[in-house]
Design a protein around this motif. Sequence first.
Motif, short mmCIF file in Angstrom:
data_model
loop_
_atom_site.label_atom_id
_atom_site.label_comp_id
_atom_site.label_asym_id
_atom_site.label_seq_id
_atom_site.Cartn_x
_atom_site.Cartn_y
_atom_site.Cartn_z
N GLY B 16 0.73 -1.08 -0.17
CA GLY B 16 -0.04 -0.05 0.01
C GLY B 16 0.85 1.24 0.12
O GLY B 16 0.65 2.20 -0.67
N VAL B 17 1.89 1.07 0.68
CA VAL B 17 2.79 2.40 0.96
C VAL B 17 3.32 2.65 -0.65
O VAL B 17 3.47 4.14 -0.96
CB VAL B 17 3.94 2.31 1.96
N ILE B 18 3.93 1.76 -1.24
CA ILE B 18 4.26 1.99 -2.44
C ILE B 18 3.32 2.57 -3.58
O ILE B 18 3.44 3.56 -4.31
CB ILE B 18 4.94 0.59 -3.34
N LEU B 19 2.26 2.03 -3.44
CA LEU B 19 0.84 2.26 -4.42
C LEU B 19 0.66 3.85 -3.86
O LEU B 19 0.22 4.77 -4.92
CB LEU B 19 -0.49 1.47 -4.04
N PHE B 20 0.66 3.98 -2.61
CA PHE B 20 0.41 5.39 -2.24
C PHE B 20 1.41 6.56 -2.85
O PHE B 20 0.87 7.77 -3.35
CB PHE B 20 0.38 5.75 -0.70
N LEU B 21 2.61 6.19 -2.99
CA LEU B 21 3.82 7.18 -3.42
C LEU B 21 3.30 7.37 -4.99
O LEU B 21 3.44 8.50 -5.51
CB LEU B 21 5.06 6.63 -3.35
N MET B 22 3.02 6.03 -5.64
CA MET B 22 2.59 6.42 -7.14
C MET B 22 1.29 7.12 -7.17
O MET B 22 1.24 8.26 -8.11
CB MET B 22 2.35 5.07 -7.63
N ALA B 23 0.31 6.93 -6.51
CA ALA B 23 -0.98 7.56 -6.40
C ALA B 23 -1.10 8.87 -6.01
O ALA B 23 -1.74 9.82 -6.71
CB ALA B 23 -1.97 6.86 -5.68
N ALA B 149 10.07 4.27 5.16
CA ALA B 149 10.38 5.28 4.15
C ALA B 149 9.27 5.67 3.55
O ALA B 149 8.98 7.06 3.33
CB ALA B 149 11.19 4.53 3.20
N GLY B 150 8.41 4.98 3.16
CA GLY B 150 7.18 5.30 2.61
C GLY B 150 6.21 6.26 3.38
O GLY B 150 5.63 7.18 2.93
N LEU B 151 6.26 5.89 4.66
CA LEU B 151 5.22 6.69 5.75
C LEU B 151 5.97 8.07 5.82
O LEU B 151 5.43 9.13 6.16
CB LEU B 151 4.99 5.83 7.04
N ALA B 152 7.46 8.06 5.86
CA ALA B 152 8.35 9.24 6.17
C ALA B 152 8.03 10.38 5.06
O ALA B 152 7.62 11.30 5.12
CB ALA B 152 9.84 9.03 6.29
N ILE B 153 7.94 9.73 3.66
CA ILE B 153 7.76 10.58 2.67
C ILE B 153 6.27 11.05 2.69
O ILE B 153 5.98 12.29 2.29
CB ILE B 153 8.00 9.64 1.41
N ALA B 154 5.36 9.99 2.82
CA ALA B 154 4.16 10.82 3.29
C ALA B 154 4.00 11.83 3.94
O ALA B 154 3.07 12.88 3.92
CB ALA B 154 3.03 9.44 3.61
N ILE B 225 -1.33 0.59 -13.37
CA ILE B 225 -2.84 0.03 -13.18
C ILE B 225 -3.35 0.20 -11.83
O ILE B 225 -4.37 0.92 -11.65
CB ILE B 225 -3.07 -1.00 -14.00
N LEU B 226 -2.60 -0.39 -11.02
CA LEU B 226 -2.92 -0.47 -9.62
C LEU B 226 -3.21 1.05 -8.99
O LEU B 226 -4.04 1.28 -8.14
CB LEU B 226 -1.82 -1.16 -8.50
N ALA B 227 -2.04 1.99 -9.33
CA ALA B 227 -2.07 3.32 -8.93
C ALA B 227 -3.40 4.04 -9.47
O ALA B 227 -3.94 4.61 -8.63
CB ALA B 227 -0.78 4.07 -9.05
N LEU B 248 -5.93 0.37 1.87
CA LEU B 248 -7.14 -0.38 1.51
C LEU B 248 -6.77 -1.51 0.48
O LEU B 248 -6.67 -2.84 0.63
CB LEU B 248 -8.31 0.26 1.08
N VAL B 249 -6.20 -1.04 -0.85
CA VAL B 249 -5.92 -1.87 -1.88
C VAL B 249 -5.11 -2.73 -1.69
O VAL B 249 -4.84 -3.82 -1.93
CB VAL B 249 -5.82 -0.89 -3.11
#
Lengths: 387, 658
Positions: B16-23, B149-154, B225-227, B248-249
């Motif tokens: 989810g974290v990776i997807l968040f960065l993309m989305a 890392a993802g949460l930090a960037i978020a 596509i997922l993003a 969620l995804v």
Amino acid sequence: MKASILFSTALSLLCAAPALADPVKVGVILPQTGVGAVLAKQMQAAIELAVAHEGGKLGGQQVEFFWSDSQGKADVAKQLADEMVKSKRVDFLVGPVFSSEMMAVHGGLARTDAFVISPISGPAPIAGKSCSANFFNVSSQNDQQAEALGAYLEKLGVKRVYVMTVNNQAGKDMVSGFKRNFKGDLVGEVYTRFGQVDFAAELSALRTAAPEATFIFYPGDMGVQYVKQYAQAGLAKSTPLYTVWTVDQATLPAVGDDAIGVRSGNVWSVDLPNAANARFVSDFKQKNGFLPNDYAAHAYDSILLVSSAVKAVGGDMSRKDDIRKALQKADFASNRGKFAFNTNHFPIEDYYVREVVKGEDGTLVTKTVEKVMTDAKDAYYQDCPLK
Amino acid sequence: MQLLFVEQLLNGVQLGVILFLMAAGLTLTFGIMNLVNLAHGSLFMLGAYLGVVFALVTGSFVAGFVAAGLATFVIGLVLERLVIRHLYARSHLDQVMCTVGLVYVLNEATRMVFGPEPLHAPIPAFLAGSVELIPGAPYPAYRLAMIGAGLAIAGLLYVLIGRTRMGMLIRAGASNRVMTSVLGVNIGAIYAVVFGIGAALAGFAGYIAAPILTVYPGMGDNVLILALVVLVVGGMGSVKGAFVAALLVGVIDTIGRAYLKDLMALVLSPVAANTVAPALASMLIYILMAVILFFRPQGLIPAAGLRRPEAPPEASDHGPTGPGVLARWRVPAIGLLGGAFLLLPLVAGLADQPFWVDMGLRVIIFAIAALSLDLILGQTGLVSFGHALYLGIGAYVVGILADAGVESGFVQWPLAMAISALLAAALSMVALRTSGTFFIMITLAFAQMMFYGASSLYDYGGDDGMHLAVRSTFGGLVDLYDSRQFYYLALAMLVVLAGLNIRLARARFGTVLKGIRINERRMEAAGFPTFRYKLAACVLSAAVCGLAGAMLANAAEFVGPQYMDWTRSAELMIMVVAGGLATPFGAIIGALAYLGIEKYLSDLTIHWRLGFGALLILLVFLGRGGLSALFAPGPAGQTTPVHKGSFRWARPFFRPRA
């Protein structure tokens, strides 16, 4: 004077005749882009080496190669195969590589008179009911490496094995081959999508199942990621990993030390002790700077096979029946030592178990541990009407 | 058991974290600039490549991390300046076309520079082991680091947007562009920075995911596509929504993959569960998306207070304003085209190249498919990104029936059309409730869902597809194994369908569709039941596409899920746009041009996609009205160009920006 002119003209015409003969046309379909790219690179290098070893010709005839890229996709492979056979009119078609591509291509080609030399894939239907006279598989039937490992694990007395593979024809073949000889318990049988490279969820489940050993089939890049993630999850120490078509010389550098101790079942290895193999491996390493893998070894054999057939008919490509007989005879120096075809045009050969070790110079190599099966035949040849 | 569940949850969060960065990047660009950017996946890939190479050269993982973000930020700025900037005022369709072209170019350029083999990103030694977060369940340290890392960037993003001056300017520009501009803020620069930030986020995501995913050209396309799903589920333009939706995804996808098999095994046999579960797990997110969109079309947490710039029309209708350069030769050109198609088998026979007939057949089949898409894309203005779905459905109907022994084309082909029509009716009932970009996304999602569904049909080849058992038979009337007969049958169908299309366009139905395209609200006000017209158009076009699919299965003698892939839908869209939207012969010209150029370029070089992508971008900017525009008569029917050599194609550059 006139007689001598006539005589020399006739002589030169006679000499010119072979030179006027068309070159032998060989079409090659490889997955040059996509997840199979590293395999295609190995195979192309091997084919070029084979031609060089044959003196730049095949069976003494000039050869013209048509290379094409299937991108690892079955529909593209089908289109390319049609084009090679109908438009470019190739005499021999080497490839395609993946079983999915071969299944798509085989049905249509069986109606033509093209000779298909499969360097790698040996799907069960083509070994059995749907076999065709012009199809020759140079490596093995898909189930067989798995059969070898199944027999080996059964011999070692292992009782609980977790199985993971891709959710396609090849994957299912591997698993059914494994089950043919392994009589213990399959505590897990997991199929993942082709192309999936992140196995976090599946590896977590594997650890909970606590098997004695794990058996996998993940070609190309999926295999690299799997072995790495397996080690990262701490499983490499507790549960030995047994593989087919997953870990080989081409992918070892990418996996790194995580691959040490991984075992595989195969018909060929870098250290097979015969003269043809020694020449193949050392020349390949010298020319390309890296060691060959199984895909390369079989591609090399494919070209030698074609060359032997061309030589047998003296370059006359219209003698289809003779070419077929020559191919069946398989009179060439394979890097596996001995080589012979079964009635369904699949090889009868020996199977070994190999293990990844660190060589003296620090590079990773696969070392043969022991021979598991001798002169093994596949499980489907009796369904094939060819005799 | 609970330990495993927690572990799987963590895996889901990591995805989810990776997807968040993309989305997040996608949602920023959409929310603020109203731009659909399909090249985002390529930015993900570039971040991975550049970062990993930098890390390998310097030997420092952290340096690679920084480099990945910086490099993609700069690339984002450059792209924005050169290409993206000109797309803000264009329709979403043009944006899709242009960014797809960018994807081709960027992916191929990467392949040329780095080679086709995957690059392997090493995990740094300090993150290589496992951590026993929960005693007894070692979890890979690297994945924990990914989450961190993802949460930090978020968090940084939140601070940037919410608490800095730059963020304030961005929010102001999003809220009311004109006012902000009037107050002296350089909106153009703001947009560039936003695009750059989005690109950097994708680059970070690519670098972080690299050790897990394998770095190869095109690695970003599946993540994209997922993003997009995350984007739509969360609410377009909403970063908070993207965060929630991404988690969620990610969790649902992971938990689905992990537990669905066991769930299915309760109901089905273990073997069936084994086969169906992986495919169903892949479909799960798309089903989720469809359900959420059905009940909450704006997404979970729609962006509040965002007054986006006025949405441009979905499909550009700004056709040529005058006669095309070659308008005088319109009639001879049509004659030439018709003659070429008619005489191809003869010429092929004379040249002893029977393969040409097979190629011509392919062109005709795709022309029919493109024709069907033109009905909804060109005439009605519905940008459907999932049209290839019906191509696949038609093919599968023929394949499955042939496998079951039903060989008659008289049964197979009408059934292919009927099933496609029924499916379209069902899917369109849901999809047509949305509009604009949501419609694009939901049609894409439906097609992907069916793609995974088809991949699960193990008896029919699954992922790999299957060889067609036998070509359709027509009781001795036509033998499809005779290339010429097949070709002429297909040609006859094309002519009939093209003729029907022209009649339809001029009839009341077509005129209403045109009205809907231009201004749907006005048509509604005039009393037309626009929903029914749109539905009818979708159903009709699906039926024709199903027919094309049935023919394609016969021509290729192959049936597989690849026919439904979203890249196939993109190809059809390109054909229609290249030929000319809503023109009589546009679909045919487009199919011919697309397949012809693809064949020509791919014979020329293995790097043909680079040129192809560049052509696509050029098409968007220079080719207003597609190739048909060259031959189009003026509004009053005149065929003499008013000004010769007046660089009419350059006019779009000088149109006033929104």
